[in-house]
Scaffold this motif. Structure first.
Motif, PDB file in Angstrom:
ATOM      1  N   ILE A   1       0.850  -1.147   0.017  1.00 30.14           N
ATOM      2  CA  ILE A   1       0.007   0.116   0.003  1.00 30.14           C
ATOM      3  C   ILE A   1       0.878   1.167  -0.217  1.00 30.14           C
ATOM      4  O   ILE A   1       1.776   1.440   0.802  1.00 30.14           O
ATOM      5  CB  ILE A   1      -0.888   0.009   1.311  1.00 30.14           C
ATOM      6  N   LEU A   2       0.760   2.050  -1.021  1.00 28.62           N
ATOM      7  CA  LEU A   2       1.476   3.326  -1.103  1.00 28.62           C
ATOM      8  C   LEU A   2       1.179   4.498   0.080  1.00 28.62           C
ATOM      9  O   LEU A   2       0.122   4.146   0.672  1.00 28.62           O
ATOM     10  CB  LEU A   2       1.116   4.129  -2.335  1.00 28.62           C
ATOM     11  N   SER A   3       1.864   5.278   0.064  1.00 30.05           N
ATOM     12  CA  SER A   3       1.616   6.245   1.302  1.00 30.05           C
ATOM     13  C   SER A   3       1.409   7.807   0.829  1.00 30.05           C
ATOM     14  O   SER A   3       1.957   8.005  -0.231  1.00 30.05           O
ATOM     15  CB  SER A   3       2.935   6.110   2.222  1.00 30.05           C
ATOM     16  N   ASN A   4       1.165   8.539   1.722  1.00 28.27           N
ATOM     17  CA  ASN A   4       0.950   9.894   1.695  1.00 28.27           C
ATOM     18  C   ASN A   4       0.232  10.284   0.187  1.00 28.27           C
ATOM     19  O   ASN A   4      -0.762   9.846  -0.107  1.00 28.27           O
ATOM     20  CB  ASN A   4       2.452  10.602   1.467  1.00 28.27           C
ATOM     21  N   GLY A   5       0.878  11.149  -0.588  1.00 26.54           N
ATOM     22  CA  GLY A   5       0.475  11.780  -1.731  1.00 26.54           C
ATOM     23  C   GLY A   5       0.101  10.416  -2.908  1.00 26.54           C
ATOM     24  O   GLY A   5      -0.739  10.567  -3.460  1.00 26.54           O
ATOM     25  N   ALA A   6       1.036   9.609  -2.787  1.00 22.66           N
ATOM     26  CA  ALA A   6       0.833   8.456  -3.728  1.00 22.66           C
ATOM     27  C   ALA A   6      -0.264   7.598  -3.656  1.00 22.66           C
ATOM     28  O   ALA A   6      -1.032   6.865  -4.417  1.00 22.66           O
ATOM     29  CB  ALA A   6       2.127   7.574  -3.614  1.00 22.66           C
TER      30      ALA A   6
END
Length: 118
Positions: free
Chosen positions: A64-69
């Motif tokens: 799972i990507l984080s922040n803006g991504a």
């Protein structure tokens, strides 16, 4: 004097007899609650906390990507609420029963939409 000792002893005996019953009554409801007996050993996160943990990158090891991504992936439909729930189950942050909980998924979707709303 005799009366004072008698009253004192009676008070102590009554207090000693009711104290264990009072302590037991505080723990008894949880032992008879079937929901508590079926609680998983993992902590159950609420949807807001799960969305926040995903945003902060706690599920990077599960893909799972984080922040803006993460926000971009949610907006494009690359990552859905169910993906985040599966990642949390793999990370032992949610019970497997959560995978089939539509209400939980719906609330998580609302949280994720709130992250991506302009």
């Amino acid at each position: 004097m005799r009366r004072s000792i008698s009253v004192l002893l009676t008070t102590v005996l009554v207090f000693a007899a009711t104290l264990p019953a009072a302590a037991q009554s505080q723990t008894a409801p949880t032992s008879f609650n079937p929901y508590v007996a079926k609680q998983p050993s993992t902590n159950q996160l609420n949807p807001f906390n799960l969305a926040t943990l995903a945003y902060q990158g706690y599920f990077k090891d599960q893909g799972i990507l984080s922040n803006g991504a993460l926000l971009d992936a949610i907006a494009s439909g690359t990552i859905a609420a169910q993906d985040i729930i599966q990642a949390a189950v793999k990370a032992n942050r949610l019970s497997e029963q959560t995978l089939s909980d539509r209400g939980y998924r719906h609330h998580l979707e609302e949280q994720l939409q709130g992250f991506t709303a302009d």
